[in-house]
Scaffold this motif. Structure first.
Motif, PDB file in Angstrom:
ATOM      1  N   ARG A  99       8.288  22.186  -0.868  1.00 13.82           N
ATOM      2  CA  ARG A  99       9.130  21.533  -1.869  1.00 13.82           C
ATOM      3  C   ARG A  99       8.325  21.123  -3.101  1.00 13.82           C
ATOM      4  O   ARG A  99       8.873  20.635  -4.060  1.00 13.82           O
ATOM      5  N   SER A 101       5.087  21.277  -6.133  1.00  9.77           N
ATOM      6  CA  SER A 101       4.196  22.031  -7.013  1.00  9.77           C
ATOM      7  C   SER A 101       2.909  21.241  -7.183  1.00  9.77           C
ATOM      8  O   SER A 101       2.928  20.000  -7.200  1.00  9.77           O
ATOM      9  N   GLU A 213       9.267  20.762  -7.073  1.00  5.37           N
ATOM     10  CA  GLU A 213       9.525  21.977  -7.839  1.00  5.37           C
ATOM     11  C   GLU A 213      10.517  21.678  -8.970  1.00  5.37           C
ATOM     12  O   GLU A 213      11.293  20.725  -8.903  1.00  5.37           O
ATOM     13  N   ALA A 214      10.489  22.492  -9.993  1.00  2.00           N
ATOM     14  CA  ALA A 214      11.326  22.246 -11.171  1.00  2.00           C
ATOM     15  C   ALA A 214      12.812  22.219 -10.837  1.00  2.00           C
ATOM     16  O   ALA A 214      13.575  21.456 -11.441  1.00  2.00           O
ATOM     17  N   ASP A 215      13.236  23.032  -9.869  1.00  2.00           N
ATOM     18  CA  ASP A 215      14.658  23.104  -9.525  1.00  2.00           C
ATOM     19  C   ASP A 215      15.012  22.289  -8.286  1.00  2.00           C
ATOM     20  O   ASP A 215      16.095  22.433  -7.738  1.00  2.00           O
ATOM     21  N   GLU A 216      14.111  21.421  -7.850  1.00  2.00           N
ATOM     22  CA  GLU A 216      14.363  20.622  -6.646  1.00  2.00           C
ATOM     23  C   GLU A 216      15.251  19.425  -6.981  1.00  2.00           C
ATOM     24  O   GLU A 216      14.899  18.580  -7.791  1.00  2.00           O
ATOM     25  N   ARG A 217      16.430  19.375  -6.364  1.00  2.05           N
ATOM     26  CA  ARG A 217      17.371  18.289  -6.638  1.00  2.05           C
ATOM     27  C   ARG A 217      17.057  17.035  -5.826  1.00  2.05           C
ATOM     28  O   ARG A 217      17.317  15.915  -6.261  1.00  2.05           O
ATOM     29  N   ASN A 219      14.760  14.727  -5.233  1.00  2.00           N
ATOM     30  CA  ASN A 219      13.486  14.240  -5.763  1.00  2.00           C
ATOM     31  C   ASN A 219      13.342  12.722  -5.662  1.00  2.00           C
ATOM     32  O   ASN A 219      12.536  12.124  -6.366  1.00  2.00           O
ATOM     33  N   THR A 224       8.946  13.924 -10.477  1.00  2.00           N
ATOM     34  CA  THR A 224       9.635  15.126 -10.919  1.00  2.00           C
ATOM     35  C   THR A 224       8.670  16.072 -11.614  1.00  2.00           C
ATOM     36  O   THR A 224       7.605  15.674 -12.094  1.00  2.00           O
ATOM     37  N   ASN A 225       9.042  17.335 -11.658  1.00  2.00           N
ATOM     38  CA  ASN A 225       8.210  18.342 -12.277  1.00  2.00           C
ATOM     39  C   ASN A 225       8.041  18.065 -13.772  1.00  2.00           C
ATOM     40  O   ASN A 225       8.998  17.663 -14.440  1.00  2.00           O
ATOM     41  N   SER A 227       8.089  19.884 -16.254  1.00  2.00           N
ATOM     42  CA  SER A 227       9.041  20.628 -17.083  1.00  2.00           C
ATOM     43  C   SER A 227      10.342  19.860 -17.296  1.00  2.00           C
ATOM     44  O   SER A 227      11.106  20.190 -18.209  1.00  2.00           O
ATOM     45  N   CYS A 228      10.586  18.854 -16.480  1.00  2.00           N
ATOM     46  CA  CYS A 228      11.807  18.048 -16.592  1.00  2.00           C
ATOM     47  C   CYS A 228      11.594  16.771 -17.391  1.00  2.00           C
ATOM     48  O   CYS A 228      12.548  16.024 -17.639  1.00  2.00           O
TER      49      CYS A 228
END
Length: 232
Positions: A99, A101, A213-217, A219, A224-225, A227-228
């Motif tokens: 889950r 990064s 991960e960037a698309d992990e809901r 969290n 958070t990643n 990128s968010c």
């Protein structure tokens, strides 16, 4: 009478693995450290500093302007190894690492020459830290990395004791072995003891942060990643 029992809870985890780089990867990493070492008198010396071998028997890239070697070609193999072994480390700790990064916040070369050491410190900016030994003297026991216990039970009591078993150790030490990778919690106090050797010792250090991960809901309670993130 019942059986006497001592149970060891709340351990401090330190992970290590002996890696096997190809001749090409080993040569590229070693050459990078050689170049860094040779350049210290000119490009990396601080302005006005009397920078001699006797004045500074150790050199760390995070002080002298080389603080992200993970972006350099010679260390791409090592990046993959650290990613793999951090996965294994977290899995052993019960963390579902798929889950997450891993992000290299800082990474730098370290040169320690005869008479050099690194004072006690930690890396409070990161979650995990890594050291990988690129060039060491075989059989040389000096210059060990020493980790200090964060939970000295007997050290906080008015008692005399021998620091010689797993229940009362205040310090644990690891030899610098070529191609060995060590991963540890960044907040753990550590130092490099006095090194005595005829050749310089080359290693690299990484500071690592763990995010979802960037698309992990899912969290909650995680970072958070990047990128968010939104910069203000």
């Amino acid at each position: 009478m019942g059986e006497d029992m001592i149970e060891t809870w709340f351990p401090t985890p330190i992970y290590y693995a002996d890696l096997n780089p190809s001749d090409k990867d080993s040569a590229m990493m070693t050459q990078y450290l050689i170049n860094f070492h040779q350049d210290k008198f000119s490009n990396l010396a601080k302005p006005g500093e009397d920078f001699t071998e006797t004045a500074r028997p150790n050199l760390t890239g995070d002080v002298y302007g080389d603080n992200q070697i993970a972006s350099q070609k010679p260390f791409q193999w090592l990046n993959r190894q650290i990613n793999y072994h951090l996965d294994k480390f977290l899995e052993k700790l019960g963390v579902p690492s798929q889950r997450f990064s891993y992000h290299v916040q800082k990474s730098w070369p370290v040169v320690i020459e005869d008479g050099g050491s690194v004072y006690e410190h930690n890396h409070s900016n990161a979650n995990f830290s890594a050291v990988f030994y690129i060039q060491t003297e075989e059989g040389n026991d000096s210059g060990k990395i020493a980790f200090k216990s964060p939970n000295e039970i007997l050290g906080n009591l008015p008692l005399r004791y021998n620091d010689n078993n797993k229940l009362n150790m205040s310090v644990v030490k690891y030899r610098a072995i070529q191609n060995r990778l060590i991963l540890f919690p960044s907040a753990l106090q550590h130092e490099v003891e006095l090194y005595s050797g005829s050749t310089p010792r080359y290693s690299v250090s990484y500071d690592l942060n763990v995010t979802v991960e960037a698309d992990e809901r899912d969290n909650e309670f995680c970072v958070t990643n990047p990128s968010c993130w939104v910069q203000l």
